[in-house]
Write a protein that holds these residues in place. Structure first.
Motif, PDB file in Angstrom:
ATOM      1  N   GLN A  62     -10.461 -13.758 -17.264  1.00 28.41           N
ATOM      2  CA  GLN A  62     -10.136 -12.735 -18.105  1.00 28.41           C
ATOM      3  C   GLN A  62      -8.382 -11.916 -17.994  1.00 28.41           C
ATOM      4  O   GLN A  62      -7.860 -12.119 -18.887  1.00 28.41           O
ATOM      5  CB  GLN A  62     -10.658 -11.475 -18.671  1.00 28.41           C
ATOM      6  N   TYR A  63      -7.721 -12.580 -17.064  1.00 29.29           N
ATOM      7  CA  TYR A  63      -6.252 -12.202 -17.064  1.00 29.29           C
ATOM      8  C   TYR A  63      -5.283 -12.857 -16.620  1.00 29.29           C
ATOM      9  O   TYR A  63      -5.464 -13.645 -15.944  1.00 29.29           O
ATOM     10  CB  TYR A  63      -6.429 -10.481 -15.676  1.00 29.29           C
ATOM     11  N   GLU A  64      -4.409 -12.439 -17.510  1.00 28.75           N
ATOM     12  CA  GLU A  64      -2.938 -13.771 -16.873  1.00 28.75           C
ATOM     13  C   GLU A  64      -1.911 -13.068 -15.167  1.00 28.75           C
ATOM     14  O   GLU A  64      -1.316 -14.200 -15.078  1.00 28.75           O
ATOM     15  CB  GLU A  64      -1.704 -13.330 -18.302  1.00 28.75           C
ATOM     16  N   GLU A  65      -2.241 -11.938 -15.183  1.00 28.72           N
ATOM     17  CA  GLU A  65      -1.500 -11.728 -13.889  1.00 28.72           C
ATOM     18  C   GLU A  65      -2.219 -10.481 -13.061  1.00 28.72           C
ATOM     19  O   GLU A  65      -2.569  -9.687 -13.094  1.00 28.72           O
ATOM     20  CB  GLU A  65      -0.239 -11.487 -13.781  1.00 28.72           C
ATOM     21  N   LEU A  66      -1.688 -10.223 -11.510  1.00 24.27           N
ATOM     22  CA  LEU A  66      -2.098  -9.068 -10.942  1.00 24.27           C
ATOM     23  C   LEU A  66      -0.655  -8.952 -10.554  1.00 24.27           C
ATOM     24  O   LEU A  66       0.299  -9.697  -9.821  1.00 24.27           O
ATOM     25  CB  LEU A  66      -3.306  -9.403 -10.097  1.00 24.27           C
ATOM     26  N   VAL A  67      -0.462  -7.731 -10.360  1.00 20.44           N
ATOM     27  CA  VAL A  67       0.387  -7.232 -10.760  1.00 20.44           C
ATOM     28  C   VAL A  67       0.625  -5.983  -9.054  1.00 20.44           C
ATOM     29  O   VAL A  67      -0.437  -4.725  -9.437  1.00 20.44           O
ATOM     30  CB  VAL A  67       1.130  -6.621 -11.840  1.00 20.44           C
ATOM     31  N   PHE A  68       1.403  -5.834  -7.310  1.00 26.38           N
ATOM     32  CA  PHE A  68       1.415  -4.955  -6.956  1.00 26.38           C
ATOM     33  C   PHE A  68       2.144  -4.230  -7.450  1.00 26.38           C
ATOM     34  O   PHE A  68       3.271  -4.828  -7.393  1.00 26.38           O
ATOM     35  CB  PHE A  68       1.956  -5.309  -5.453  1.00 26.38           C
ATOM     36  N   CYS A  69       2.575  -3.424  -7.518  1.00 29.23           N
ATOM     37  CA  CYS A  69       3.039  -2.481  -8.564  1.00 29.23           C
ATOM     38  C   CYS A  69       2.762  -0.637  -8.066  1.00 29.23           C
ATOM     39  O   CYS A  69       4.301  -0.032  -7.086  1.00 29.23           O
ATOM     40  CB  CYS A  69       2.706  -1.784 -10.098  1.00 29.23           C
ATOM     41  N   GLY A  70       2.075  -0.280  -8.003  1.00 30.62           N
ATOM     42  CA  GLY A  70       1.291   0.780  -7.298  1.00 30.62           C
ATOM     43  C   GLY A  70       2.469   2.608  -8.261  1.00 30.62           C
ATOM     44  O   GLY A  70       2.466   1.680  -9.515  1.00 30.62           O
ATOM     45  N   TYR A  71       2.525   3.676  -7.401  1.00 37.18           N
ATOM     46  CA  TYR A  71       3.394   4.667  -7.960  1.00 37.18           C
ATOM     47  C   TYR A  71       3.751   4.831  -7.360  1.00 37.18           C
ATOM     48  O   TYR A  71       3.873   5.781  -5.593  1.00 37.18           O
ATOM     49  CB  TYR A  71       1.915   6.007  -8.338  1.00 37.18           C
ATOM     50  N   GLY A  72       4.916   3.763  -6.534  1.00 38.52           N
ATOM     51  CA  GLY A  72       5.078   3.792  -5.105  1.00 38.52           C
ATOM     52  C   GLY A  72       5.980   2.321  -4.482  1.00 38.52           C
ATOM     53  O   GLY A  72       5.743   1.465  -5.596  1.00 38.52           O
ATOM     54  N   GLU A  73       6.314   2.236  -3.628  1.00 37.45           N
ATOM     55  CA  GLU A  73       6.186   0.766  -3.483  1.00 37.45           C
ATOM     56  C   GLU A  73       5.868   0.292  -2.593  1.00 37.45           C
ATOM     57  O   GLU A  73       5.729   0.378  -1.119  1.00 37.45           O
ATOM     58  CB  GLU A  73       8.339   1.125  -2.118  1.00 37.45           C
ATOM     59  N   PRO A  74       5.089  -0.956  -3.100  1.00 33.40           N
ATOM     60  CA  PRO A  74       4.143  -1.672  -2.738  1.00 33.40           C
ATOM     61  C   PRO A  74       4.233  -2.403  -1.055  1.00 33.40           C
ATOM     62  O   PRO A  74       3.509  -2.259  -0.367  1.00 33.40           O
ATOM     63  CB  PRO A  74       3.409  -2.439  -3.516  1.00 33.40           C
ATOM     64  N   THR A  75       5.725  -2.510  -0.711  1.00 38.05           N
ATOM     65  CA  THR A  75       5.991  -3.291   0.529  1.00 38.05           C
ATOM     66  C   THR A  75       5.635  -2.010   1.285  1.00 38.05           C
ATOM     67  O   THR A  75       5.612  -2.850   2.538  1.00 38.05           O
ATOM     68  CB  THR A  75       7.192  -4.124   0.637  1.00 38.05           C
TER      69      THR A  75
END
Ligand code: SF4
Length: 199
Positions: A62-75
């Motif tokens: 049901q979704y078009e993308e998954l995003v690593f975003c966070g409330y910070g820096e995902p790497t």
């Protein structure tokens, strides 16, 4: 803790509140939420297993993308990010994006672009400025002026390994001449430039 939340047709993953920048415009200064999400400040950083379990509540079709975003820096948590991305791709080939400040190689002390190859479809990197001096003044990176060249190198290394590499700037914060320079830098390395509205 809010490990995941949705914005439109996207699922967003919140791995960490750490960041190697302290940008003047960071939305984290304005409150604990984005787009009506629950509180994104984490009591502690989640394990990969906790994030994967949380993601299992979604019907990925049901979704078009998954995003690593966070409330910070995902790497800042690249090992967890890779484990979660691998688990998601095993369930469904949904496009995966990382929203990053581009410091991943500096943060981890190694080239992490090879580790996300085949898992991440879009690398969205906040370029923010047309030169290192302005970047340091606005983003206050813990790596100092080296952060700017570091993020450009990260982008260059990502180009052959990730389907789309997008550098972004905010339209109201830069003169047109700087936006033109940013576009030229992006295109020279085979990336795109996205000029995003100030939110
Ligand atoms: S890089 Fe992103 S998360 Fe980090 S301080 Fe800047 S705006 Fe905030």
């Amino acid at each position: 803790m809010t490990l995941t939340y949705t914005v439109g047709k996207g699922i967003y993953v919140n791995l960490t509140n750490r960041c190697s920048n302290a940008c003047d415009f960071c939305i984290r200064q304005y409150g604990p939420t984005v787009y009506g999400s629950d509180n994104l400040w984490l009591e502690r950083e989640p394990t990969a297993a906790e994030v994967i379990a949380d993601l299992d509540k979604y019907d990925l079709s049901q979704y078009e993308e998954l995003v690593f975003c966070g409330y910070g820096e995902p790497t800042e948590r690249i090992d967890v990010l890779v484990e979660v991305a691998r688990a998601v791709k095993a369930r469904r080939d949904i496009p995966i994006r990382i929203n990053t400040n581009g410091h991943g190689n500096l943060i981890n002390g190694r080239d992490i672009t090879s580790e996300v190859e085949g898992l991440v479809d879009i690398m969205s990197i906040s370029l923010n400025t047309a030169n290192a001096e302005d970047y340091v003044r606005i983003c206050h990176p813990e790596f100092g002026a080296a952060a700017y060249e570091g993020l450009l190198e990260f982008a260059r290394l990502s180009v052959p390994r990730v389907k789309r590499v997008v550098l972004s700037v905010v339209e109201t914060t830069l003169p047109d001449s700087d936006i033109d320079k940013c576009r030229a830098m992006a295109e020279a390395m085979g990336a795109e430039l996205r000029v995003r509205p100030f939110e």
